[in-house]
Design a protein around this motif. Structure first.
Motif, mmCIF file in Angstrom:
data_model
loop_
_atom_site.group_PDB
_atom_site.id
_atom_site.type_symbol
_atom_site.label_atom_id
_atom_site.label_comp_id
_atom_site.label_asym_id
_atom_site.label_seq_id
_atom_site.Cartn_x
_atom_site.Cartn_y
_atom_site.Cartn_z
ATOM 1 N N HIS A 22 0.828 -1.207 0.000
ATOM 2 C CA HIS A 22 0.000 0.000 0.000
ATOM 3 C C HIS A 22 0.860 1.255 0.000
ATOM 4 O O HIS A 22 0.586 2.217 -0.728
ATOM 5 C CB HIS A 22 -0.918 0.001 1.225
ATOM 6 C CG HIS A 22 -2.220 -0.702 1.016
ATOM 7 N ND1 HIS A 22 -3.234 -0.193 0.233
ATOM 8 C CD2 HIS A 22 -2.670 -1.887 1.482
ATOM 9 C CE1 HIS A 22 -4.245 -1.031 0.239
ATOM 10 N NE2 HIS A 22 -3.936 -2.074 0.975
ATOM 11 N N ARG B 294 3.858 1.659 -1.088
ATOM 12 C CA ARG B 294 4.539 1.848 -2.372
ATOM 13 C C ARG B 294 3.600 2.444 -3.412
ATOM 14 O O ARG B 294 4.000 3.350 -4.163
ATOM 15 C CB ARG B 294 5.084 0.511 -2.864
ATOM 16 C CG ARG B 294 6.118 -0.114 -1.922
ATOM 17 C CD ARG B 294 7.507 0.011 -2.481
ATOM 18 N NE ARG B 294 8.472 -0.729 -1.665
ATOM 19 C CZ ARG B 294 9.585 -1.246 -2.144
ATOM 20 N NH1 ARG B 294 9.884 -1.118 -3.429
ATOM 21 N NH2 ARG B 294 10.421 -1.890 -1.345
ATOM 22 N N TRP B 295 2.374 1.929 -3.496
ATOM 23 C CA TRP B 295 1.426 2.510 -4.455
ATOM 24 C C TRP B 295 1.116 3.966 -4.104
ATOM 25 O O TRP B 295 0.981 4.812 -4.989
ATOM 26 C CB TRP B 295 0.142 1.688 -4.502
ATOM 27 C CG TRP B 295 0.250 0.445 -5.346
ATOM 28 C CD1 TRP B 295 1.003 0.284 -6.471
ATOM 29 C CD2 TRP B 295 -0.412 -0.791 -5.123
ATOM 30 N NE1 TRP B 295 0.833 -0.984 -6.973
ATOM 31 C CE2 TRP B 295 -0.022 -1.670 -6.164
ATOM 32 C CE3 TRP B 295 -1.301 -1.251 -4.159
ATOM 33 C CZ2 TRP B 295 -0.504 -2.978 -6.261
ATOM 34 C CZ3 TRP B 295 -1.777 -2.558 -4.244
ATOM 35 C CH2 TRP B 295 -1.376 -3.410 -5.281
ATOM 36 N N THR B 296 1.010 4.257 -2.811
ATOM 37 C CA THR B 296 0.766 5.641 -2.387
ATOM 38 C C THR B 296 1.913 6.539 -2.828
ATOM 39 O O THR B 296 1.701 7.661 -3.316
ATOM 40 C CB THR B 296 0.603 5.708 -0.860
ATOM 41 O OG1 THR B 296 -0.526 4.913 -0.476
ATOM 42 C CG2 THR B 296 0.384 7.149 -0.400
ATOM 43 N N ARG C 91 1.755 7.231 -6.519
ATOM 44 C CA ARG C 91 0.699 8.178 -6.880
ATOM 45 C C ARG C 91 1.085 9.611 -6.519
ATOM 46 O O ARG C 91 0.540 10.563 -7.079
ATOM 47 C CB ARG C 91 -0.612 7.776 -6.201
ATOM 48 C CG ARG C 91 -1.230 6.518 -6.827
ATOM 49 C CD ARG C 91 -2.650 6.250 -6.342
ATOM 50 N NE ARG C 91 -3.272 5.210 -7.146
ATOM 51 C CZ ARG C 91 -3.534 3.974 -6.730
ATOM 52 N NH1 ARG C 91 -3.247 3.630 -5.488
ATOM 53 N NH2 ARG C 91 -4.095 3.098 -7.545
ATOM 54 N N LEU D 216 6.047 -3.100 -8.244
ATOM 55 C CA LEU D 216 4.703 -2.532 -8.231
ATOM 56 C C LEU D 216 4.713 -1.327 -9.158
ATOM 57 O O LEU D 216 5.724 -0.633 -9.274
ATOM 58 C CB LEU D 216 4.316 -2.105 -6.814
ATOM 59 C CG LEU D 216 4.365 -3.217 -5.757
ATOM 60 C CD1 LEU D 216 4.120 -2.634 -4.377
ATOM 61 C CD2 LEU D 216 3.354 -4.311 -6.069
ATOM 62 N N LEU E 279 2.072 1.693 -11.637
ATOM 63 C CA LEU E 279 0.797 2.305 -12.026
ATOM 64 C C LEU E 279 0.782 2.410 -13.537
ATOM 65 O O LEU E 279 1.789 2.734 -14.157
ATOM 66 C CB LEU E 279 0.647 3.707 -11.417
ATOM 67 C CG LEU E 279 0.684 3.846 -9.892
ATOM 68 C CD1 LEU E 279 0.589 5.323 -9.520
ATOM 69 C CD2 LEU E 279 -0.451 3.064 -9.239
ATOM 70 N N ALA F 81 -3.418 0.335 -10.126
ATOM 71 C CA ALA F 81 -2.335 -0.410 -9.482
ATOM 72 C C ALA F 81 -1.992 -1.660 -10.280
ATOM 73 O O ALA F 81 -2.869 -2.352 -10.807
ATOM 74 C CB ALA F 81 -2.744 -0.792 -8.064
ATOM 75 N N THR G 205 -3.210 -6.100 -13.419
ATOM 76 C CA THR G 205 -3.764 -4.770 -13.160
ATOM 77 C C THR G 205 -5.096 -4.882 -12.442
ATOM 78 O O THR G 205 -5.946 -5.695 -12.820
ATOM 79 C CB THR G 205 -3.980 -4.001 -14.480
ATOM 80 O OG1 THR G 205 -2.754 -3.974 -15.216
ATOM 81 C CG2 THR G 205 -4.455 -2.585 -14.213
ATOM 82 N N ASP H 234 -8.281 -1.912 -4.375
ATOM 83 C CA ASP H 234 -6.830 -1.936 -4.188
ATOM 84 C C ASP H 234 -6.414 -2.733 -2.950
ATOM 85 O O ASP H 234 -5.362 -3.383 -2.933
ATOM 86 C CB ASP H 234 -6.275 -0.511 -4.081
ATOM 87 C CG ASP H 234 -6.004 0.118 -5.449
ATOM 88 O OD1 ASP H 234 -5.550 1.270 -5.483
ATOM 89 O OD2 ASP H 234 -6.254 -0.561 -6.464
#
Length: 335
Positions: free
Chosen positions: A9, A11-13, A16, A42, A44, A50, A91, A98
């Protein structure tokens, strides 16, 4: 959530909020877990969705599997660290899922770490957890459904504290006659808004004990309150004892709860005021097929349901010790 899910989580944040991109223009965060063909990552996509990037051998094709509606799986050749690599790209097309996707990613990476080939790890994880990504219902969840689920999860929490495999005893979401069953012993759970409330019996076999076994009726009295038990908190409590449970998660999906942390399923919370229980045996007030001629419901009667006031069944009430004994009977069927 596990530490790995938390990291996913985070890393995706970070991506973004703005991250370095590969030469293909894909925001990516490389992990330390390798597949034998490179490090996993990971990412985008151009729509901000994600992704999981799994390095595979050149020429690897997309695995043949039924992909859930909210997931896309493809094979691609991407440039990273100055060289071209083959990847399986997974994806999640619905950002609201997510959290479930992070659970799937964790399952894939855990299998990779144990030595499973990346492609096989992905197929196994999707087969196990794919139901989490079914299409979401647009309508709000009925309060009564949430209340009923909370009642069953409270009982499942008790059972799981006794045996980590207890989610396998939960049959409430599927068309079985009893909510919990182990061997020839069962518990039927009903929720009530009051400690002296009536309960609704929804079929003629719901209060029929298993052949050669026992049945208890448990009434869980729930009072709506702020800061009480929610679907999310109860699932977390259960999985604290059981670990990540595919059985629990698939049961939730069968009820339409694709994500136990979904806001709609957690907009109300409850305090458990009491759990009362009765042994259901001959003489207990009920409508069952055996009460009719030849032991069958008369022709033409469909969808039988009725309200039961357990207050008239004091002779059949059981105490906490006997409730725990019934839990032990169910748990004894588990390996």
């Amino acid at each position: 959530m596990s530490s790995l899910v938390n990291e996913i989580h985070a890393r995706w944040t970070s991506l973004r909020s703005g991250a370095v991109a590969t030469s293909d223009g894909l925001p990516v965060s490389t992990l330390t877990i390798g597949t034998g063909h490179g490090l996993t990552a990971l990412a985008l996509n151009e729509r901000g969705q994600a992704q999981l990037l799994l390095p595979v051998a050149a020429g690897t094709r997309r695995p043949a599997l039924d992909t859930p509606p909210a997931l896309e799986v493809g094979a691609a050749s991407l440039t990273g660290a100055g060289q071209r690599r083959a990847y399986l790209v997974v994806t999640c097309v619905d950002p609201l899922l997510d959290r479930a996707f992070a659970d799937l990613v964790e399952a894939v990476l855990t299998r990779v770490v144990s030595g499973e080939p990346a492609k096989d790890a992905l197929v196994t994880a999707i087969n196990d957890l794919g139901a989490l990504f079914a299409s979401r219902e647009a309508d709000a969840v009925d309060d009564r459904i949430i209340r009923g689920l909370v009642a069953e999860l409270i009982v499942l929490r008790r059972l799981t504290a006794r045996h980590s495999g207890a989610p396998a005893l939960w049959f409430g979401p599927v068309p079985e006659r009893h909510d919990f069953r182990g061997g020839s012993h069962a518990i039927e759970v009903k929720s009530s808004s009051r400690t002296a409330g009536r309960v609704t019996i929804s079929s003629a076999d719901q209060l029929e004990a298993p052949v050669g076994g026992t049945l208890q009726l448990w009434r869980v009295a729930l009072e709506r309150t702020q800061g009480g038990a929610t679907v999310s908190s109860l699932v977390a409590d259960i999985e604290h004892h059981s670990g990540r449970s595919a059985g629990l998660r698939s049961g939730l999906v069968a009820l339409g709860c694709h994500d136990p942390d979904d806001e709609d399923w957690n907009r109300i919370s409850f305090n458990c005021e009491a759990i009362d229980a009765w042994t259901v045996e001959p003489g207990f007030p009920r409508i069952v097929a055996s009460a009719f001629t030849a032991g069958v419901i008369p022709a033409g009667i469909q969808g039988l349901s009725y309200e039961l006031d357990p207050a008239v069944a004091d002779a059949f009430r059981v105490d906490e010790a006997e409730m725990q004994a019934q839990e032990a009977r169910l748990a004894a069927s588990l390996p």
